[in-house]
Structures are given as structure tokens and as C-alpha cells.
Design a protein around this motif. Sequence first.
Motif, PDB file in Angstrom:
ATOM      1  N   TYR A  63       0.798  -1.221   0.000  1.00 27.03           N
ATOM      2  CA  TYR A  63       0.000   0.000   0.000  1.00 27.03           C
ATOM      3  C   TYR A  63       0.835   1.277   0.000  1.00 27.03           C
ATOM      4  CZ  TYR A  63      -4.142  -2.823   0.927  1.00 27.03           C
ATOM      5  OH  TYR A  63      -5.167  -3.721   0.845  1.00 27.03           O
ATOM      6  N   PHE A  64       2.010   1.245   0.606  1.00 25.88           N
ATOM      7  CA  PHE A  64       2.771   2.486   0.772  1.00 25.88           C
ATOM      8  C   PHE A  64       4.150   2.466   0.102  1.00 25.88           C
ATOM      9  CE2 PHE A  64      -0.301   2.378   4.199  1.00 25.88           C
ATOM     10  CZ  PHE A  64      -0.871   3.633   4.091  1.00 25.88           C
ATOM     11  N   GLY A  65       4.621   1.305  -0.306  1.00 23.98           N
ATOM     12  CA  GLY A  65       5.897   1.243  -1.005  1.00 23.98           C
ATOM     13  C   GLY A  65       7.080   1.072  -0.081  1.00 23.98           C
ATOM     14  N   ASN A  66       7.240   1.978   0.887  1.00 18.12           N
ATOM     15  CA  ASN A  66       8.347   1.875   1.829  1.00 18.12           C
ATOM     16  C   ASN A  66       8.046   2.716   3.071  1.00 18.12           C
ATOM     17  OD1 ASN A  66       9.062   4.627   1.269  1.00 18.12           O
ATOM     18  ND2 ASN A  66      10.186   3.935  -0.526  1.00 18.12           N
ATOM     19  N   LYS A  67       8.929   2.645   4.020  1.00 16.49           N
ATOM     20  CA  LYS A  67       8.732   3.349   5.292  1.00 16.49           C
ATOM     21  C   LYS A  67       8.663   4.862   5.091  1.00 16.49           C
ATOM     22  CE  LYS A  67      10.957   4.097   9.769  1.00 16.49           C
ATOM     23  NZ  LYS A  67      12.083   3.742  10.640  1.00 16.49           N
ATOM     24  N   ASP A  68       9.509   5.399   4.223  1.00 15.65           N
ATOM     25  CA  ASP A  68       9.524   6.850   4.013  1.00 15.65           C
ATOM     26  C   ASP A  68       8.204   7.357   3.440  1.00 15.65           C
ATOM     27  OD1 ASP A  68      12.063   7.101   5.038  1.00 15.65           O
ATOM     28  OD2 ASP A  68      13.042   6.972   3.086  1.00 15.65           O
TER      29      ASP A  68
END
Length: 197
Positions: A63-68
Motif C-alpha cells: 500500500y505504501f511502497g516503503n517506510k519513508d
Amino acid sequence: MSVVTTSSATGTASAPARRDAEATKAAILRAARHLLARHAHADITLKAVADQAGVSPPLILKYFGNKDTLFSQVMSFETDAAALLDAPLADLGRHMVRHVLVSQTEQGADPLLRIVFAPLHGEQGDILRANFRTQVSDRLAARLSGPDAGLRAELAVGTLLGLGVMFGIARGTHVRATDLDDIVERYAPAVQAQLTL
């Protein structure tokens, strides 16, 4: 085959999945906000966010790709400010105090209190501070009339954050033992005094 045709024709198969996806994204964002209000950005792992949200880490990546990318959304106060400032100016102090107390009581943390931990977040703390200024303090100042609107908005928000810290972080025994309506009655005038002249 008729089940597939019916589902495709009516779109019922995709609607629940979309709702579930939105609910899952919201749960992930809530979990990340919760952790950010308690830990340094660098110390928060995707696994910790996933555990808090009740999902798997790969789902966060989906859903978001990565932590950043996830935390760029978490560092925004847009939605929180909209809820905090959603009252007529004449009753805004009361609304803001109640909002902070209810958020603490029902969610365990007021999303606005993330700003208190900005010094722990390094460069992300700078983003958090900038977002807080523009999305909360400046937005409130734009609603105020009269002199020193920016100063008055910051003082009102500072007063509110003080209550949030005492209630939710310091967990003051007297404040937490007092009925929320009583706290609102006692505290709202201090906030409102900065909002209306």
C-alpha cells in the motif's frame, strides 16, 4: 461461471475489496501515528507498524511502497487539523479541548501530540514541525481576527498541547480522574481567550 458473470456485471466482488483496502490503509496509518507519538522515527520498524495494525509487513509495502512514503503521510496534520478546528470560532476553544481529551481517551493518543516528539525524529522532525506550523498553527491563525493572530494561535495551540501532555503523556492522576466535561469547563476558557478578543 454464472457467479463470476454476476460478480463482474454488478461489481460486487471489487467493492468489498476496495473497502477492505481503505480500512487496512487507515489502520496502518493509525498504527504508524500511534508509534510516532511514542518512539523516534529511526526506531520504528515496518514490523512494529504491522504488528500494531494487525497486518503483515508486506501489506504495508503493497500500500505504501516503503517506510519513508508511509511516514510522509503520517507526518501530515491535515486531517487532524480539520477535525480539531471543526467548530465555529465562538465555541472553538471548547471544541479543541474536548477533541484532545476524547482522542486521548478513545485512541490512546491525540494525533496532534506527535509534534511533542519532533526533536527525536532528526530530519523527519523538521518536516513534522513545518507541517504542524502550516497545517495547524497557521491554519488557526487564518481564522482569527484582530491583532497578533499568529501569536494568539500559537498560544492557544500551546495551551492545548500542555493539556494533552499532562493528560496523555505525564498521565496526571488528578486530571485523568476528573470528568472530561469538568476539564472542558475549566480549561476551554484559557484556550478561547486567545481565539476571541
